[in-house]
Design an enzyme around this catalytic site. Sequence first.
Site, PDB file in Angstrom:
ATOM      1  N   ASP A  25       0.824  -1.209   0.000  1.00 10.23           N
ATOM      2  CA  ASP A  25       0.000   0.000   0.000  1.00 10.23           C
ATOM      3  C   ASP A  25       0.852   1.250   0.000  1.00 10.23           C
ATOM      4  O   ASP A  25       2.026   1.201   0.342  1.00 10.23           O
ATOM      5  CB  ASP A  25      -0.762   0.082   1.348  1.00 10.23           C
ATOM      6  CG  ASP A  25      -1.877  -0.908   1.418  1.00 10.23           C
ATOM      7  OD1 ASP A  25      -2.255  -1.448   0.381  1.00 10.23           O
ATOM      8  OD2 ASP A  25      -2.369  -1.119   2.540  1.00 10.23           O
ATOM      9  N   LYS A  48      -3.263   2.870  -2.353  1.00  5.51           N
ATOM     10  CA  LYS A  48      -4.521   3.616  -2.361  1.00  5.51           C
ATOM     11  C   LYS A  48      -4.423   4.665  -1.274  1.00  5.51           C
ATOM     12  O   LYS A  48      -4.224   4.335  -0.135  1.00  5.51           O
ATOM     13  CB  LYS A  48      -5.699   2.704  -2.005  1.00  5.51           C
ATOM     14  CG  LYS A  48      -6.114   1.777  -3.087  1.00  5.51           C
ATOM     15  CD  LYS A  48      -7.378   1.040  -2.690  1.00  5.51           C
ATOM     16  CE  LYS A  48      -7.125   0.081  -1.562  1.00  5.51           C
ATOM     17  NZ  LYS A  48      -8.306  -0.580  -1.038  1.00  5.51           N
ATOM     18  N   MET A  54      -8.844   7.385   9.529  1.00  4.07           N
ATOM     19  CA  MET A  54      -9.288   8.078   8.310  1.00  4.07           C
ATOM     20  C   MET A  54     -10.289   9.182   8.643  1.00  4.07           C
ATOM     21  O   MET A  54     -11.270   9.372   7.933  1.00  4.07           O
ATOM     22  CB  MET A  54      -9.915   7.071   7.318  1.00  4.07           C
ATOM     23  CG  MET A  54      -8.889   6.077   6.800  1.00  4.07           C
ATOM     24  SD  MET A  54      -9.618   4.826   5.725  1.00  4.07           S
ATOM     25  CE  MET A  54     -10.066   3.562   6.906  1.00  4.07           C
TER      26      MET A  54
HETATM   27  N1  SAH Z   1      -4.532  -1.119   8.905  1.00  3.80           N
HETATM   28  C1  SAH Z   1      -4.119   0.190   9.374  1.00  3.80           C
HETATM   29  C2  SAH Z   1      -5.186   1.247   9.157  1.00  3.80           C
HETATM   30  C3  SAH Z   1      -5.502   1.515   7.700  1.00  3.80           C
HETATM   31  S1  SAH Z   1      -6.672   2.791   7.507  1.00  3.80           S
HETATM   32  C4  SAH Z   1      -3.734   0.081  10.864  1.00  3.80           C
HETATM   33  O1  SAH Z   1      -4.004  -0.936  11.503  1.00  3.80           O
HETATM   34  O2  SAH Z   1      -3.150   1.037  11.385  1.00  3.80           O
HETATM   35  C5  SAH Z   1      -5.619   4.192   7.251  1.00  3.80           C
HETATM   36  C6  SAH Z   1      -5.709   5.130   8.424  1.00  3.80           C
HETATM   37  O3  SAH Z   1      -4.920   4.625   9.498  1.00  3.80           O
HETATM   38  C7  SAH Z   1      -5.152   6.509   8.183  1.00  3.80           C
HETATM   39  O4  SAH Z   1      -6.105   7.338   7.536  1.00  3.80           O
HETATM   40  C8  SAH Z   1      -4.879   6.974   9.592  1.00  3.80           C
HETATM   41  O5  SAH Z   1      -6.077   7.360  10.245  1.00  3.80           O
HETATM   42  C9  SAH Z   1      -4.391   5.695  10.242  1.00  3.80           C
HETATM   43  N2  SAH Z   1      -2.921   5.584  10.228  1.00  3.80           N
HETATM   44  C10 SAH Z   1      -2.180   4.667   9.592  1.00  3.80           C
HETATM   45  N3  SAH Z   1      -0.862   4.849   9.833  1.00  3.80           N
HETATM   46  C11 SAH Z   1      -0.782   5.909  10.658  1.00  3.80           C
HETATM   47  C12 SAH Z   1       0.304   6.602  11.279  1.00  3.80           C
HETATM   48  N4  SAH Z   1       1.580   6.219  11.097  1.00  3.80           N
HETATM   49  N5  SAH Z   1       0.006   7.648  12.072  1.00  3.80           N
HETATM   50  C13 SAH Z   1      -1.264   8.043  12.289  1.00  3.80           C
HETATM   51  N6  SAH Z   1      -2.323   7.426  11.722  1.00  3.80           N
HETATM   52  C14 SAH Z   1      -2.085   6.388  10.912  1.00  3.80           C
END
Ligand code: SAH
Length: 263
Positions: free
Chosen positions: A39, A61, A175
Site C-alpha cells: 500500500d 490507495k 481516516m
Molecule cells: N490497517 C491500518 C489502518 C488503515 S486505515 C492500521 O491498523 O493502522 C488508514 C488510516 O490509518 C489513516 O487514515 C490513519 O487514520 C491511520 N494511520 C495509519 N498509519 C498511521 C500513522 N503512522 N500515524 C497516524 N495514523 C495512521
Amino acid sequence: MSEFEAGSVWLVGAGPGDPDLLTRKAERLIRAASVLFHDALVGPRVLDLVPPHVRLVSVGKRSGRHSKDQKSIDRLIVEAALAGERVVRLKGGDPAIFGRATEELDACRAAGVPVRICPGITAASAAAAGLGASLTLRGLARKLTFVTAHARAGEALDLDWAALADPQATLAIYMGKKAAPEVAKNLLGHGLSPDTPIALVENASLPQERRLRTTLGLLPLTARSALGDGPALILIGEALRDRGEVVNRYSENSLTRREGSRT
Ligand code: SAH
C-alpha cells in the site's frame, strides 16, 4: 507445511511506519517472498527491508488518489499465487483493521489459494505510545472503539453516534481527518462534553510524527489548521487527558543530575 510455500499468500502487517515496529515474523516473510504488493501507507523505511530479489509492486490507495481498485488488487494477488509465487501482501498497521483484508482473504479462498495473516501494530497503538498514554483507563475508559470516519464520496457518515458519544470510552478514529468537523458536531450533539480531551497524532512512529492536544469543542479548528497531509489518528476520551510529557520530564531530570555531578 512450511511457513511459506510457493503458491501461497501472506497478508502481512507492516506496522505504523517505524521499521523497528515490524514483527520478526513479518520481516522473515518479507525476505522469503518472491513478490510483494504494498500500500501507499507502507513507508519507505519498511520497504528498504525488502531484498532486491523480491519483486515490489505498489498497489497504493490513498483517499482521492486510487491507483488500483480493490478487485484488481484481489486479482493480482490470486494470479501471482496461482503462478507459483510466494506472495506477500504488505499492509500498513494491522491487516485486519480497516485494511480490506476480507476481500483479499475471500478472493484467495475462492481460488483455492492458501492464505494466512501476520498481524501488525495498529496506528492507534503507535499513537498512544507516542503520546505516552494508555488507551484504556481503569474505571474511566473501560471501552475502546476503533472506528473509521471515511465516507464514500458524496455520502454522509453513517455511524451510531449515540453509542459513540460514550464518556466512558476511548474512540480511535481512523481516516477521520476530513470528517473531523462532522465527528465533533455529532458527538457534541449526542451529549459528549466539549471539554472531552482529544489527541491528534499524525505520522505516528515516524521521524515526522506530530502530536496535538485539543478538546472536542476545538477539534474542527485544530484538525483544519494544524494537521499536514500525513496519515492521522484522532483519539477521543478521558484517557487522553494530558498528564504531562513524562518522557521529557525524566530526560530533563537526568540531564540536570549529570550536569550537577560535573560541578
Ligand atoms: N490497517 C491500518 C489502518 C488503515 S486505515 C492500521 O491498523 O493502522 C488508514 C488510516 O490509518 C489513516 O487514515 C490513519 O487514520 C491511520 N494511520 C495509519 N498509519 C498511521 C500513522 N503512522 N500515524 C497516524 N495514523 C495512521
